[in-house]
Design a protein around this motif. Sequence first.
Motif, PDB file in Angstrom:
ATOM      1  N   HIS A  81      46.480 -57.067 -56.606  1.00  0.00           N
ATOM      2  CA  HIS A  81      45.823 -56.337 -55.672  1.00  0.00           C
ATOM      3  C   HIS A  81      46.497 -55.935 -54.363  1.00  0.00           C
ATOM      4  O   HIS A  81      47.428 -56.452 -54.036  1.00  0.00           O
ATOM      5  CB  HIS A  81      44.400 -57.213 -54.929  1.00  0.00           C
ATOM      6  CG  HIS A  81      43.391 -56.392 -54.315  1.00  0.00           C
ATOM      7  ND1 HIS A  81      43.743 -56.277 -52.908  1.00  0.00           N
ATOM      8  CD2 HIS A  81      42.297 -55.828 -54.674  1.00  0.00           C
ATOM      9  CE1 HIS A  81      42.945 -55.703 -52.587  1.00  0.00           C
ATOM     10  NE2 HIS A  81      41.798 -55.246 -53.351  1.00  0.00           N
ATOM     11  N   LYS A 113      42.729 -52.046 -56.487  1.00  0.00           N
ATOM     12  CA  LYS A 113      41.726 -52.087 -55.423  1.00  0.00           C
ATOM     13  C   LYS A 113      40.414 -52.154 -56.021  1.00  0.00           C
ATOM     14  O   LYS A 113      40.268 -52.077 -57.162  1.00  0.00           O
ATOM     15  CB  LYS A 113      41.792 -50.984 -54.708  1.00  0.00           C
ATOM     16  CG  LYS A 113      41.342 -49.491 -55.186  1.00  0.00           C
ATOM     17  CD  LYS A 113      41.241 -48.504 -54.062  1.00  0.00           C
ATOM     18  CE  LYS A 113      40.806 -47.105 -54.692  1.00  0.00           C
ATOM     19  NZ  LYS A 113      41.420 -46.714 -56.177  1.00  0.00           N
ATOM     20  N   ASP A 114      39.267 -52.858 -55.290  1.00  0.00           N
ATOM     21  CA  ASP A 114      38.183 -53.046 -55.823  1.00  0.00           C
ATOM     22  C   ASP A 114      37.578 -51.754 -56.707  1.00  0.00           C
ATOM     23  O   ASP A 114      37.629 -50.723 -56.247  1.00  0.00           O
ATOM     24  CB  ASP A 114      37.089 -53.544 -54.644  1.00  0.00           C
ATOM     25  CG  ASP A 114      35.580 -54.004 -55.073  1.00  0.00           C
ATOM     26  OD1 ASP A 114      35.752 -55.008 -55.669  1.00  0.00           O
ATOM     27  OD2 ASP A 114      34.832 -52.833 -54.716  1.00  0.00           O
ATOM     28  N   ILE A 128      37.173 -57.024 -59.329  1.00  0.00           N
ATOM     29  CA  ILE A 128      36.227 -57.169 -58.232  1.00  0.00           C
ATOM     30  C   ILE A 128      36.964 -57.918 -57.341  1.00  0.00           C
ATOM     31  O   ILE A 128      37.720 -59.016 -57.316  1.00  0.00           O
ATOM     32  CB  ILE A 128      35.150 -58.131 -58.736  1.00  0.00           C
ATOM     33  CG1 ILE A 128      34.466 -57.426 -59.795  1.00  0.00           C
ATOM     34  CG2 ILE A 128      34.174 -58.500 -57.736  1.00  0.00           C
ATOM     35  CD1 ILE A 128      33.413 -58.388 -60.507  1.00  0.00           C
ATOM     36  N   HIS A 129      37.436 -57.279 -55.975  1.00  0.00           N
ATOM     37  CA  HIS A 129      37.935 -57.970 -54.773  1.00  0.00           C
ATOM     38  C   HIS A 129      37.256 -59.105 -54.128  1.00  0.00           C
ATOM     39  O   HIS A 129      35.872 -58.952 -53.828  1.00  0.00           O
ATOM     40  CB  HIS A 129      38.193 -56.823 -53.858  1.00  0.00           C
ATOM     41  CG  HIS A 129      39.092 -57.321 -52.855  1.00  0.00           C
ATOM     42  ND1 HIS A 129      39.229 -56.857 -51.398  1.00  0.00           N
ATOM     43  CD2 HIS A 129      40.134 -58.453 -52.656  1.00  0.00           C
ATOM     44  CE1 HIS A 129      39.887 -57.450 -50.621  1.00  0.00           C
ATOM     45  NE2 HIS A 129      40.545 -58.076 -51.429  1.00  0.00           N
ATOM     46  N   THR A 130      37.762 -60.089 -54.314  1.00  0.00           N
ATOM     47  CA  THR A 130      37.101 -61.574 -53.761  1.00  0.00           C
ATOM     48  C   THR A 130      38.063 -62.077 -52.981  1.00  0.00           C
ATOM     49  O   THR A 130      38.733 -63.390 -53.262  1.00  0.00           O
ATOM     50  CB  THR A 130      36.615 -62.389 -54.831  1.00  0.00           C
ATOM     51  OG1 THR A 130      37.763 -62.676 -55.735  1.00  0.00           O
ATOM     52  CG2 THR A 130      35.534 -61.832 -55.867  1.00  0.00           C
ATOM     53  N   ILE A 138      41.332 -61.444 -56.631  1.00  0.00           N
ATOM     54  CA  ILE A 138      40.611 -60.665 -57.458  1.00  0.00           C
ATOM     55  C   ILE A 138      39.721 -61.438 -58.643  1.00  0.00           C
ATOM     56  O   ILE A 138      40.526 -62.368 -58.884  1.00  0.00           O
ATOM     57  CB  ILE A 138      41.037 -59.473 -57.943  1.00  0.00           C
ATOM     58  CG1 ILE A 138      42.226 -59.791 -59.041  1.00  0.00           C
ATOM     59  CG2 ILE A 138      41.509 -58.536 -56.976  1.00  0.00           C
ATOM     60  CD1 ILE A 138      43.008 -58.482 -59.672  1.00  0.00           C
ATOM     61  N   ARG A 177      29.336 -60.768 -54.649  1.00  0.00           N
ATOM     62  CA  ARG A 177      30.055 -60.002 -55.794  1.00  0.00           C
ATOM     63  C   ARG A 177      29.741 -60.720 -57.233  1.00  0.00           C
ATOM     64  O   ARG A 177      29.785 -60.013 -58.078  1.00  0.00           O
ATOM     65  CB  ARG A 177      31.545 -59.726 -55.223  1.00  0.00           C
ATOM     66  CG  ARG A 177      31.744 -59.104 -54.120  1.00  0.00           C
ATOM     67  CD  ARG A 177      30.913 -57.915 -54.017  1.00  0.00           C
ATOM     68  NE  ARG A 177      31.360 -56.777 -55.036  1.00  0.00           N
ATOM     69  CZ  ARG A 177      32.426 -56.124 -55.033  1.00  0.00           C
ATOM     70  NH1 ARG A 177      33.170 -56.258 -54.302  1.00  0.00           N
ATOM     71  NH2 ARG A 177      32.623 -55.334 -56.206  1.00  0.00           N
TER      72      ARG A 177
END
Length: 212
Positions: A81, A113-114, A128-130, A138, A177
Amino acid sequence: MTMLVKQLTVGMMGVCCYIVSCEQTKQAAVIDPGGDEDRILDYCTGNGLEVIYIINTHGHPDHDCGNARIKEATGAQIVLHADDVTYFADPRIRDYFAGLGLPPSPPADVIVKDGDIITFGKEQLEVIHTPGHTPGGICLYSPPHCFTGDTLFVGAVGRTDFPGGSMRQMIDAIKNRLLTLPPETIVWPGHGYGGSQSTMAREARSNPYLDL
């Protein structure tokens, strides 16, 4: 076709590495090769897999210390990411984690990126950006599978006391998310603390760290 998932516990820190592959084309991605590269490569070779990507759920060295060897052996591209690319490029951060004594990763070839989609063969993983465990942490989603790295474990969550950590960010990301994914979604964690897999429904119901 059904995406094939192989879970291997690797390295000195017991990282859950995943080899995910397209049954039809034999193209594959390796998620978090945190050591024991020979075991990872033996599985890929033994199953006739062509490794296209090495995907790191985050930039901590226990999850990416095998990148160089896997990349050298397969020619796969390293995926990370954007926020972790920037964060782990900081010399102070790099020096801090170098203290673990694990080999550094080569630079990322693909910066995501997300919402980005990583495709290998006929299979796809959604990014999924976490953030929270690291700024660019991610998870990787391909129904019914979600590879949650060090964001969500079985009955626990990732630690946030390392530089760049934020418990508030991480819990927000999990609730907004991850737990919004279908309840039957399989949770494949970055370490086997508490168990090697779970479901979103189980974590929503029983994970004490989520305060639900």
